[in-house]
Motif scaffolding. Structure first.
Motif, PDB file in Angstrom:
ATOM      1  N   THR A   9       0.824  -1.215   0.000  1.00  0.00           N
ATOM      2  CA  THR A   9       0.000   0.000   0.000  1.00  0.00           C
ATOM      3  C   THR A   9       0.854   1.259   0.000  1.00  0.00           C
ATOM      4  O   THR A   9       0.324   2.370  -0.081  1.00  0.00           O
ATOM      5  CB  THR A   9      -0.910   0.049   1.239  1.00  0.00           C
ATOM      6  N   HIS A  10       2.174   1.088   0.149  1.00  0.00           N
ATOM      7  CA  HIS A  10       3.130   2.197   0.198  1.00  0.00           C
ATOM      8  C   HIS A  10       2.991   3.028   1.472  1.00  0.00           C
ATOM      9  O   HIS A  10       3.493   4.161   1.530  1.00  0.00           O
ATOM     10  CB  HIS A  10       3.029   3.085  -1.046  1.00  0.00           C
ATOM     11  N   LEU A  11       2.333   2.462   2.492  1.00  0.00           N
ATOM     12  CA  LEU A  11       2.409   3.101   3.802  1.00  0.00           C
ATOM     13  C   LEU A  11       3.818   2.961   4.364  1.00  0.00           C
ATOM     14  O   LEU A  11       4.258   3.770   5.170  1.00  0.00           O
ATOM     15  CB  LEU A  11       1.388   2.478   4.757  1.00  0.00           C
ATOM     16  N   LEU A  12       4.507   1.913   3.936  1.00  0.00           N
ATOM     17  CA  LEU A  12       5.916   1.721   4.273  1.00  0.00           C
ATOM     18  C   LEU A  12       6.691   1.462   2.981  1.00  0.00           C
ATOM     19  O   LEU A  12       6.158   0.855   2.045  1.00  0.00           O
ATOM     20  CB  LEU A  12       6.093   0.539   5.231  1.00  0.00           C
ATOM     21  N   PRO A  13       7.942   1.891   2.914  1.00  0.00           N
ATOM     22  CA  PRO A  13       8.719   1.703   1.686  1.00  0.00           C
ATOM     23  C   PRO A  13       9.342   0.313   1.605  1.00  0.00           C
ATOM     24  O   PRO A  13       9.414  -0.424   2.589  1.00  0.00           O
ATOM     25  CB  PRO A  13       9.811   2.768   1.823  1.00  0.00           C
ATOM     26  N   GLY A  14       9.814  -0.035   0.420  1.00  0.00           N
ATOM     27  CA  GLY A  14      10.501  -1.295   0.230  1.00  0.00           C
ATOM     28  C   GLY A  14       9.546  -2.411  -0.140  1.00  0.00           C
ATOM     29  O   GLY A  14       8.374  -2.189  -0.448  1.00  0.00           O
ATOM     30  N   ALA A  15      10.064  -3.634  -0.108  1.00  0.00           N
ATOM     31  CA  ALA A  15       9.276  -4.800  -0.492  1.00  0.00           C
ATOM     32  C   ALA A  15       9.814  -6.030   0.224  1.00  0.00           C
ATOM     33  O   ALA A  15      10.941  -6.043   0.726  1.00  0.00           O
ATOM     34  CB  ALA A  15       9.335  -5.007  -2.007  1.00  0.00           C
ATOM     35  N   MET A  16       8.983  -7.077   0.250  1.00  0.00           N
ATOM     36  CA  MET A  16       9.368  -8.353   0.832  1.00  0.00           C
ATOM     37  C   MET A  16       9.462  -9.390  -0.279  1.00  0.00           C
ATOM     38  O   MET A  16       8.538  -9.521  -1.097  1.00  0.00           O
ATOM     39  CB  MET A  16       8.341  -8.813   1.868  1.00  0.00           C
ATOM     40  N   ILE A  17      10.571 -10.128  -0.332  1.00  0.00           N
ATOM     41  CA  ILE A  17      10.744 -11.179  -1.326  1.00  0.00           C
ATOM     42  C   ILE A  17      11.097 -12.491  -0.631  1.00  0.00           C
ATOM     43  O   ILE A  17      11.216 -12.549   0.599  1.00  0.00           O
ATOM     44  CB  ILE A  17      11.820 -10.808  -2.363  1.00  0.00           C
TER      45      ILE A  17
END
Length: 241
Positions: free
Chosen positions: A94-102
């Protein structure tokens, strides 16, 4: 204080999160992903699990559920929001937090009692801890590797927005990842937004809130760990301060 816990199809830790809120002294409120009503809650928990649509990308489909439009608006307005495991993935989507999980760097599901260093004790969810304190809570994931570009990582570090970091001392981890269990950049286990009201973390504080059911705490006995309770008592204090 009324704390909402959202259930998505596939969520498996919502009841644990509701229980954690109750043990902390709050009033837990069950919220359904398909409804756009937050029922007057004062904070929201997005619990862990493997929500529907994770085969596309973890949290991608859940992030556009009707309830999330209300959660995003409320979080932007300052409401405390906590995302745990899959909830952390949803907050990134939602872009409330930056980055991503892989996927974890070792390409395997991991479950263990995980030590964390508290880096930021000033968020709505961490005031009950001390900076530098090491806590131990369960970790279980297969998409737990936090990644971001160098500019984002520099901003998180420079603004003190890394909330938790993986610490040494865990057992039963994969070879080569004794401290950092999944290859996350900068050993990041949890982060916050600039305002400090939105926090996401991969390990599970809701599984370490009651003696006899939490992780093994070195020197204190089997299943004695309650280090996760501080996150839920912290938000209750922040709501009345």
């Amino acid at each position: 204080m009324r704390i909402g816990v959202v259930t998505f199809p596939g969520t498996l830790d919502d009841r644990d999160a509701l229980r954690a809120v109750r043990i902390a002294g709050g009033e837990p409120v069950a919220l359904w992903h398909g409804e756009d009503d937050l029922q007057g809650v004062e904070a929201v928990v997005l619990p862990g699990g493997f929500s529907y649509g994770d085969y596309l990308r973890a949290g991608a489909i859940s992030s556009v559920a009707p309830v999330m439009e209300k959660v995003v608006d409320a979080a932007t307005g300052g409401m405390p929001v906590l995302g745990i495991c899959n909830g952390f993935q949803i907050l990134c989507e939602t872009h409330l937090l930056p980055g991503a999980m892989i996927k974890n760097a070792h390409r395997a599901f991991l479950c263990r009692d995980q030590p964390l260093t508290v880096e930021n004790h000033r968020t709505a969810w961490t005031t009950g801890y001390e900076a530098g304190q090491v806590i131990r809570i369960p970790l279980k994931n297969q998409d737990g590797q936090y990644v971001a570009d160098e500019r984002t990582l520099a901003e998180l570090e420079g603004e003190g927005r890394v909330v938790f970091r993986y610490a040494a001392g865990a057992t039963h981890g994969p070879a080569g990842f004794e401290a950092n269990p999944n290859g996350s950049r900068h050993d990041i286990a949890g982060i916050t937004n600039a305002a400090g009201n939105v926090v996401g973390l991969m390990p599970h504080p809701e599984h370490a809130v009651e003696a006899g059911f939490g992780p093994d705490q070195p020197g204190e006995g089997t299943r004695s760990g309650t280090d996760g309770l501080g996150m839920f008592t912290s938000v209750l204090r922040s709501l009345v301060s």
